[in-house]
Scaffold this motif. Structure first.
Motif, PDB file in Angstrom:
ATOM      1  N   PRO A   1       0.454  -0.998  -0.057  1.00 14.60           N
ATOM      2  CA  PRO A   1      -0.469   0.222  -0.278  1.00 14.60           C
ATOM      3  C   PRO A   1       0.792   1.587   0.080  1.00 14.60           C
ATOM      4  N   LEU A   2       1.498   1.304   0.615  1.00 15.96           N
ATOM      5  CA  LEU A   2       3.318   2.994   0.963  1.00 15.96           C
ATOM      6  C   LEU A   2       3.518   2.722  -0.335  1.00 15.96           C
ATOM      7  N   SER A   3       4.058   1.715  -1.079  1.00 19.65           N
ATOM      8  CA  SER A   3       4.477   1.829  -2.475  1.00 19.65           C
ATOM      9  C   SER A   3       3.300   2.789  -3.709  1.00 19.65           C
ATOM     10  N   ARG A   4       2.168   2.101  -3.237  1.00 19.98           N
ATOM     11  CA  ARG A   4       1.461   2.519  -4.642  1.00 19.98           C
ATOM     12  C   ARG A   4       1.318   3.966  -3.916  1.00 19.98           C
TER      13      ARG A   4
ATOM     14  N   LEU B   1      14.095  -8.816   7.319  1.00 13.69           N
ATOM     15  CA  LEU B   1      13.750  -7.300   6.854  1.00 13.69           C
ATOM     16  C   LEU B   1      14.311  -6.681   6.406  1.00 13.69           C
ATOM     17  N   LEU B   2      14.916  -6.898   6.026  1.00 12.73           N
ATOM     18  CA  LEU B   2      15.830  -5.951   5.369  1.00 12.73           C
ATOM     19  C   LEU B   2      15.609  -6.453   4.108  1.00 12.73           C
ATOM     20  N   LYS B   3      15.979  -8.081   3.718  1.00 16.23           N
ATOM     21  CA  LYS B   3      15.270  -9.275   2.668  1.00 16.23           C
ATOM     22  C   LYS B   3      14.436  -8.535   1.800  1.00 16.23           C
TER      23      LYS B   3
ATOM     24  N   LYS C   1      13.233  -4.484  -1.973  1.00 15.66           N
ATOM     25  CA  LYS C   1      11.807  -4.728  -3.292  1.00 15.66           C
ATOM     26  C   LYS C   1      11.398  -3.727  -3.338  1.00 15.66           C
ATOM     27  N   TYR C   2      11.826  -2.692  -2.100  1.00 19.43           N
ATOM     28  CA  TYR C   2      10.893  -1.096  -2.046  1.00 19.43           C
ATOM     29  C   TYR C   2      12.019   0.130  -1.438  1.00 19.43           C
ATOM     30  N   GLN C   3      12.776  -0.573  -1.662  1.00 17.00           N
ATOM     31  CA  GLN C   3      14.045  -0.184  -1.551  1.00 17.00           C
ATOM     32  C   GLN C   3      13.780   1.829  -2.026  1.00 17.00           C
TER      33      GLN C   3
ATOM     34  N   ASP D   1      24.636   0.712  13.053  1.00 14.88           N
ATOM     35  CA  ASP D   1      24.787   0.219  11.168  1.00 14.88           C
ATOM     36  C   ASP D   1      24.044   0.265  10.729  1.00 14.88           C
ATOM     37  N   TRP D   2      22.800  -0.105  10.683  1.00 19.67           N
ATOM     38  CA  TRP D   2      21.825  -0.862   9.998  1.00 19.67           C
ATOM     39  C   TRP D   2      21.737  -0.626   8.504  1.00 19.67           C
ATOM     40  N   ALA D   3      21.585  -0.405   7.310  1.00 16.45           N
ATOM     41  CA  ALA D   3      21.031  -0.087   5.831  1.00 16.45           C
ATOM     42  C   ALA D   3      19.727   0.523   5.646  1.00 16.45           C
ATOM     43  N   ASN D   4      19.053   1.432   5.488  1.00 16.37           N
ATOM     44  CA  ASN D   4      18.311   1.607   4.777  1.00 16.37           C
ATOM     45  C   ASN D   4      17.192   2.187   6.162  1.00 16.37           C
TER      46      ASN D   4
END
Length: 243
Positions: free
Chosen positions: A80-83, A110-112, A116-118, A142-145
């Motif tokens: 929904p957020l992507s849309r 979660l990171l995986k 797909k939604y980065q 130290d966690w990307a994104n």
């Protein structure tokens, strides 16, 4: 000296911007009649989902016994957020993920999933961010994104502070007040101290577990709490528009 003054003025300006307007946090959003959509229609600052790792799926529920097939983080929030990010009504959202299981295992899944939604987060996503709360590392973010919900009374490094978007704590640690009658001045002083300490870091403050009614919302906002934690998103939004 001039450089130090500029840094100070920027910090003061940021703190003022953070504290200028009360923001709404949609607590346990997935239990609402219209998860995600009620919150964005009311322009909630943050939306919270409790997440369990079941197999390789991130399931959204208050407890494991309440898990329902299909209620994945992707289905209820990421898709929904992507849309939504592609619409004219889009605004930056803080998607707060409350980790209920082991952090080391859940973070990998979660990171995986987020990969797909980065494009929907960070600069490309016009500053919508994923914020981790619940079972999370206390320091060394130290966690990307990913960004984090900080805790009071933790001596964060400058690097960690860059990853923290708010400071939160359990209201019950400060007061047994139930939202009826007057709260004691001693309890108010304790609440305000934690709020003020967060503001010194230039960060907004949220109490979770506070009484969820107008008397409490008013009291907390008057003490300087920037984010109101509520299960009553529409009511709280309308209250602060009127007041």
């Amino acid at each position: 000296m001039a450089k130090q003054l500029i840094i100070l003025l920027v910090a003061i300006g940021f703190s003022f911007a953070v504290m200028a307007q009360v923001k709404i946090h949609s607590h346990n959003d997935y239990t609402h009649k219209r998860p995600f959509f009620e919150a964005i229609e009311n322009k909630a600052f943050s939306i919270e989902a409790d997440v369990f790792l079941i197999g390789d799926s991130l399931m959204v529920a208050h407890s494991k016994k309440e898990i329902r097939a299909g209620n994945t983080l992707e289905n209820l929030y990421l898709k929904p957020l992507s849309r939504f990010s592609k619409t004219e009504d889009y605004y930056a959202i803080h998607l707060v993920i409350d980790i209920k299981d082991d952090w080391s295992l859940t973070s990998k899944a979660l990171l995986k999933t987020l990969k797909k939604y980065q494009k929907d987060f960070g600069r490309q996503g016009r500053n919508s961010v994923v914020v981790i709360t619940g079972n999370r590392p206390e320091t060394n973010f130290d966690w990307a994104n990913l960004h984090f919900d900080g805790l009071p009374n933790v001596d964060y490094s400058a690097t960690d502070l860059q990853k923290i978007v708010m400071i939160s704590d359990n209201f019950a640690k400060y007061s047994k007040w139930k939202g009826v009658g007057e709260i004691s001045e001693a309890d108010k002083a304790k609440l305000k101290l934690s709020i003020d300490n967060a503001h010194k870091l230039g960060l907004p403050f949220r109490f979770w577990g506070a009484p969820d009614n107008e008397i409490s919302w008013k009291m907390l906002s008057e003490l300087g709490a920037d984010i109101i934690n509520t299960d009553k998103v529409a009511e709280a939004t309308h209250y602060f528009k009127r007041n």
